[in-house]
Design a protein around this motif. Structure first.
Motif, PDB file in Angstrom:
ATOM      1  N   SER A  83      17.490   7.202  12.179  1.00 31.26           N
ATOM      2  CA  SER A  83      16.029   7.235  12.245  1.00 31.26           C
ATOM      3  C   SER A  83      15.420   7.272  10.844  1.00 31.26           C
ATOM      4  CB  SER A  83      15.551   8.419  13.073  1.00 31.26           C
ATOM      5  OG  SER A  83      15.800   9.632  12.399  1.00 31.26           O
ATOM      6  N   LEU A  84      16.070   8.002   9.924  1.00 28.79           N
ATOM      7  CA  LEU A  84      15.565   8.033   8.552  1.00 28.79           C
ATOM      8  C   LEU A  84      15.722   6.673   7.870  1.00 28.79           C
ATOM      9  CD1 LEU A  84      16.838  11.535   7.428  1.00 28.79           C
ATOM     10  CD2 LEU A  84      14.532  10.890   8.122  1.00 28.79           C
ATOM     11  N   LEU A  85      16.822   5.987   8.139  1.00 33.44           N
ATOM     12  CA  LEU A  85      17.009   4.651   7.569  1.00 33.44           C
ATOM     13  C   LEU A  85      16.009   3.652   8.155  1.00 33.44           C
ATOM     14  CD1 LEU A  85      20.901   4.421   7.453  1.00 33.44           C
ATOM     15  CD2 LEU A  85      19.323   4.753   5.545  1.00 33.44           C
ATOM     16  N   ILE A  86      15.730   3.765   9.443  1.00 33.23           N
ATOM     17  CA  ILE A  86      14.731   2.891  10.079  1.00 33.23           C
ATOM     18  C   ILE A  86      13.358   3.132   9.471  1.00 33.23           C
ATOM     19  CG2 ILE A  86      13.482   2.494  12.242  1.00 33.23           C
ATOM     20  CD1 ILE A  86      16.154   2.997  13.686  1.00 33.23           C
ATOM     21  N   LYS A  87      13.026   4.402   9.270  1.00 27.89           N
ATOM     22  CA  LYS A  87      11.728   4.744   8.677  1.00 27.89           C
ATOM     23  C   LYS A  87      11.612   4.189   7.255  1.00 27.89           C
ATOM     24  CE  LYS A  87       8.854   8.775   7.795  1.00 27.89           C
ATOM     25  NZ  LYS A  87       8.798  10.240   7.847  1.00 27.89           N
ATOM     26  N   LYS A  88      12.688   4.308   6.483  1.00 24.22           N
ATOM     27  CA  LYS A  88      12.685   3.805   5.115  1.00 24.22           C
ATOM     28  C   LYS A  88      12.550   2.284   5.094  1.00 24.22           C
ATOM     29  CE  LYS A  88      15.412   3.942   0.901  1.00 24.22           C
ATOM     30  NZ  LYS A  88      16.665   4.389   0.290  1.00 24.22           N
ATOM     31  N   ARG A  89      13.250   1.597   5.986  1.00 24.19           N
ATOM     32  CA  ARG A  89      13.191   0.143   6.043  1.00 24.19           C
ATOM     33  C   ARG A  89      11.800  -0.337   6.454  1.00 24.19           C
ATOM     34  NH1 ARG A  89      17.844  -2.627   9.171  1.00 24.19           N
ATOM     35  NH2 ARG A  89      18.926  -1.921   7.333  1.00 24.19           N
ATOM     36  N   ARG A  90      11.187   0.350   7.416  1.00 25.41           N
ATOM     37  CA  ARG A  90       9.839  -0.046   7.850  1.00 25.41           C
ATOM     38  C   ARG A  90       8.816   0.140   6.743  1.00 25.41           C
ATOM     39  NH1 ARG A  90       9.468   2.153  14.040  1.00 25.41           N
ATOM     40  NH2 ARG A  90      10.868   0.592  14.909  1.00 25.41           N
ATOM     41  N   LYS A  91       8.955   1.218   5.949  1.00 25.74           N
ATOM     42  CA  LYS A  91       8.039   1.422   4.827  1.00 25.74           C
ATOM     43  C   LYS A  91       8.213   0.325   3.790  1.00 25.74           C
ATOM     44  CE  LYS A  91       7.025   6.315   4.895  1.00 25.74           C
ATOM     45  NZ  LYS A  91       7.077   7.555   4.141  1.00 25.74           N
ATOM     46  N   ALA A  92       9.463  -0.087   3.535  1.00 26.38           N
ATOM     47  CA  ALA A  92       9.714  -1.157   2.577  1.00 26.38           C
ATOM     48  C   ALA A  92       9.145  -2.486   3.086  1.00 26.38           C
ATOM     49  CB  ALA A  92      11.209  -1.290   2.312  1.00 26.38           C
ATOM     50  N   ASN A  93       9.242  -2.748   4.383  1.00 25.05           N
ATOM     51  CA  ASN A  93       8.679  -3.968   4.945  1.00 25.05           C
ATOM     52  C   ASN A  93       7.165  -3.961   4.916  1.00 25.05           C
ATOM     53  OD1 ASN A  93      11.175  -5.058   5.441  1.00 25.05           O
ATOM     54  ND2 ASN A  93      11.235  -4.399   7.586  1.00 25.05           N
ATOM     55  N   GLU A  94       6.548  -2.799   5.125  1.00 22.94           N
ATOM     56  CA  GLU A  94       5.087  -2.709   5.070  1.00 22.94           C
ATOM     57  C   GLU A  94       4.570  -2.930   3.655  1.00 22.94           C
ATOM     58  OE1 GLU A  94       4.033   1.040   6.720  1.00 22.94           O
ATOM     59  OE2 GLU A  94       4.471   0.430   8.787  1.00 22.94           O
ATOM     60  N   ARG A  95       5.314  -2.484   2.668  1.00 23.06           N
ATOM     61  CA  ARG A  95       4.907  -2.673   1.271  1.00 23.06           C
ATOM     62  C   ARG A  95       4.988  -4.140   0.858  1.00 23.06           C
ATOM     63  NH1 ARG A  95       8.350   2.091  -1.304  1.00 23.06           N
ATOM     64  NH2 ARG A  95       7.338   3.810  -0.241  1.00 23.06           N
ATOM     65  N   SER A  96       5.982  -4.838   1.385  1.00 20.25           N
ATOM     66  CA  SER A  96       6.183  -6.224   0.968  1.00 20.25           C
ATOM     67  C   SER A  96       5.180  -7.158   1.624  1.00 20.25           C
ATOM     68  CB  SER A  96       7.599  -6.667   1.300  1.00 20.25           C
ATOM     69  OG  SER A  96       7.796  -6.682   2.694  1.00 20.25           O
ATOM     70  N   ILE A  97       4.566  -6.718   2.728  1.00 22.69           N
ATOM     71  CA  ILE A  97       3.600  -7.582   3.400  1.00 22.69           C
ATOM     72  C   ILE A  97       2.246  -7.507   2.767  1.00 22.69           C
ATOM     73  CG2 ILE A  97       2.377  -7.932   5.581  1.00 22.69           C
ATOM     74  CD1 ILE A  97       4.886  -7.122   7.037  1.00 22.69           C
TER      75      ILE A  97
END
Length: 70
Positions: free
Chosen positions: A56-70
């Motif tokens: 869950s922590l890795l999913i949260k980190k990945r989603r934050k990285a994807n939101e920043r790149s958009i």
């Protein structure tokens, strides 16, 4: 603003993972230290809970990285 619904919707494995690791992992540690008994089911569910929390922590980190790149 109710953020609890959004948090569980976005980070689903966090709460069951915490419950599994606290309940089963705690029972495993207490029984192993106190009685020197190794209960494989408690060990498996405690480990599964830890893996769910990490996922869950890795999913949260990945989603934050994807939101920043958009």
């Amino acid at each position: 603003m109710d953020t609890s619904k959004g948090l569980t919707k976005r980070n689903l494995p966090l709460y069951p993972g915490l419950l599994f690791s606290l309940i089963f992992g705690g029972q495993f540690i207490i029984r192993y230290i106190r009685d020197d008994d190794f209960y494989i089911l408690h060990f498996i569910f405690g480990t599964l809970g830890l893996l769910m929390v990490i996922a869950s922590l890795l999913i949260k980190k990945r989603r934050k990285a994807n939101e920043r790149s958009i």
